[in-house]
Structures are given as structure tokens and as C-alpha cells.
Scaffold this motif. Structure first.
Motif: not given
Length: 348
Positions: A41-46, A63-70, A77-81
Motif C-alpha cells: 500500500n505504498n504506491c503513493g509515497p513511492v 522516510q515518506i510513508a511514515p509521514v503520509l500514512k502514520p 494516500v490521496t492526491p492532495p496529500e
């Protein structure tokens, strides 16, 4: 701006962009992008990390996923996020719907990779939303090239990409350094104006619904009307989407309990029906729809938020507060849920 002057502005913009399109190279490839394979489920952060790498970014999903999806159970993870995250890294982000093949080619030829939100179908998991980073095109093959966090480097024919892309209203996100703002605005043309862009998105969506008359087309009409503040018109369009026949090609693992024509995971990613039904007093529909989503994705903060909104309208204050608190447990930075909970708390 009057309707006549609005139409004139759109017409002039279209002529200008048509001239620009004729001068594009027959192929293009954006250099300097690092590929990364995703964890669950990390396609958004990647994908946002890959886009940032075009401009020198070195952050990975770790580094990115813990911020976008704690909460690791967050399925979307939505496009606005994604856009907000890019801005926090010091970049500008242009997010909109109603992209086009011509626009994608202009951006890619100028060196701007483009994040697109698309439908993705697997034999075992069925249909779901998935981000891809477009990196180039080739007119001789009639194909776009892309970096996919799940599949690696791949290509789509222009028609294949458009069919997957329209499931999300042809949503696109471009991130770039602030010094590229003038260049980007020139490439966007009329799309740089949010009002013109939204009106054109509605025109395109209505025309496509007239041709295709399927659930995805009517969903896009609903989203376009909602973006312009027409909740009642949006509700009528969403009703038509749900009344349309289901598309087995988009939804091969559709549960038998799923009602309506939209793919069963649609509300994991698109919350327009929940918003429009809430705004027009159809809270029973919102509770029914959110209950169905939460059976499969209990850690879905946006769905919990709209469930809270519907419960609050019904006067179920304690249940609404519980829904908002659960949304905030999943994503503590969820500003809309925090504001809604504060408003309810102030009234009790």
C-alpha cells in the motif's frame, strides 16, 4: 467573467495550445528519475518520491510513508496529500483533473514527469487505485512510458492509459521547483486557471457521459459538478453511476454484496458521493456506503470522517465524535476531522 468572455478565453487557449502541440518532438523521455519498488500500500509515497527525484530529491518510502500514512493500515494516500507533501519539500505542486494526452506530451517534452492516478487490475486482488509516474512518450509506437512502483518500467498505448486514467477523472499531479513556475504555467495554458479548468472538466465529463453512459463517466460528471459547488447536480450524476451496469473488466473480484455499477473499491479513493449525499441530506445513504467500505478497510480515515458528518446531521453526536476520533487516531494531522470534532465538542 461573462459566459461569452469565458468561452472566448477557452477558445483562444485551445488555439494557442494546438499550435504548441504541432511543434512537439515525436518522442521524449524525462531523464534523472530514480525508480523504487513499493512495500504494501505504498504506491503513493513511492511515486511522489520518484517524482521528487527528478529535481534532486533523495527521500525513499521509508522516510515518506511514515509521514503520509502514520497508520500502516491506511489503504489510500490521496492526491492532495501527495501534493501537500511535495510542497513541504519546497517544491510547487499542480494538481487537477481532466488531463489530456496533449497536455501529458507537452509536460513530458519539457522535462516534467507527471503523476497520474489510474485504475489497476490484478487477477487475485481485483481492481484498485494505483499511481504511476509518466516519464516519456513515443508517437511512432503510440505509447507512454512510465515507472510503476509495483511493476517497474512499463508502457501503455495512448488508449490503454486513457481508459485506466479516466476512472479517476484523469487526475494528474506535477511537482517542480518554484523557479519553473512560469514555464509550467505556460505549458498548462487555460488549465492554470482553476475556474476555467473546472468548467472545462465538466464540459468534457458531460460529453463523455453522453457517449459512454457508463458508471465511470457519470462518476466523473458528479465529481466535476461537485467541484463547481453543485451538490444537487452531483447527486443526480452519482445516482446514475450507481444505476449503471457493473464493468467486470474493472472489477473481477467484485463481492456479491456490492450494490450499484461502480467498482467496489471506488469509495476507497473517491469521496464525492459521500460529500454530495451528506450535503443534500441523504445521510442514510452515506451510512450505508461507509459501512460497506469499513467492512473491508476499517482504517480509512476519510470514510470515517464522512460517516461522522452524516451521524452529526442525524443528531447522533456521540457516534459522530467517535468516528472523528477514530479518523484522528489513524491520521492525527487530519485537519477536517479535528475541526469537525472541535465543533461538536463545543456544542455539547
Amino acid at each position: 467573467m461573462s459566459l461569452r468572455s469565458l468561452s472566448s478565453s477557452l477558445l483562444l487557449a485551445c488555439f494557442s495550445l494546438a499550435g504548441a502541440a504541432s511543434s512537439l518532438p515525436p518522442s521524449a523521455s524525462v531523464p534523472g528519475i530514480r525508480h523504487e519498488y513499493q512495500r504494501l500500500n505504498n504506491c503513493g509515497p513511492v511515486t511522489v518520491g520518484m517524482a521528487l527525484s527528478r529535481w534532486g530529491g533523495t527521500l525513499t518510502q521509508y522516510q515518506i510513508a511514515p509521514v503520509l500514512k502514520p497508520n500502516k493500515g491506511d489503504v489510500n494516500v490521496t492526491p492532495p496529500e501527495l501534493a501537500a507533501y511535495a510542497r513541504k519539500q519546497g517544491l510547487q505542486a499542480h494538481l487537477a483533473t481532466n488531463g489530456s494526452r496533449a497536455l501529458l506530451k507537452r509536460l513530458l517534452a519539457a522535462g516534467f514527469p507527471v503523476i497520474v492516478e489510474t485504475w489497476f487490475v490484478t487477477a487475485d486482488s481485483g481492481g484498485m487505485g494505483h499511481y504511476r509516474l509518466l516519464t516519456g512518450y513515443d508517437d511512432s509506437k503510440q505509447k507512454f512510458t512510465a515507472l510503476d512502483s509495483y511493476l517497474g518500467k512499463l508502457s501503455f498505448t495512448y488508449a490503454e492509459l486513457d481508459e485506466l486514467w479516466r476512472a479517476f477523472g484523469r487526475t494528474y499531479l506535477v511537482v517542480s521547483p518554484p523557479e519553473q513556475e512560469e514555464t509550467l504555467r505556460g505549458l498548462l495554458g487555460f488549465r492554470a486557471d482553476p475556474v476555467l479548468a473546472k468548467r472545462e472538466a465538466l464540459r468534457v465529463a458531460v460529453a463523455e457521459a453522453g457517449r459512454k453512459n457508463d458508471a465511470v463517466a457519470w462518476l466523473n460528471v458528479g465529481n466535476a459538478r461537485l467541484a463547481l459547488g453543485d451538490s444537487r447536480g452531483a447527486t443526480r450524476a452519482y445516482d446514475q453511476a450507481y444505476a449503471s451496469p457493473a464493468n467486470a473488466a474493472l472489477d473481477p473480484t467484485r463481492p456479491a454484496r456490492t450494490a450499484g455499477g461502480l467498482p467496489w473499491r471506488t469509495l476507497w479513493y473517491s469521496f464525492g458521493p459521500l460529500e454530495a449525499y451528506t450535503r443534500t441530506g441523504r445521510t442514510a445513504d452515506v451510512l450505508r456506503l461507509t459501512n460497506a467500505v469499513l467492512q473491508d478497510a476499517p482504517n480509512h480515515e476519510e470514510v470515517l470522517y464522512w460517516r461522522g458528518r452524516a451521524l452529526a446531521v442525524q443528531g447522533e453526536t456521540a457516534k459522530a465524535q467517535a468516528a472523528y476520533r477514530e479518523a484522528l487516531r489513524i491520521r492525527p494531522s487530519f485537519a477536517a476531522a479535528r475541526a469537525a470534532l472541535a465543533e461538536l465538542n463545543a456544542g455539547t
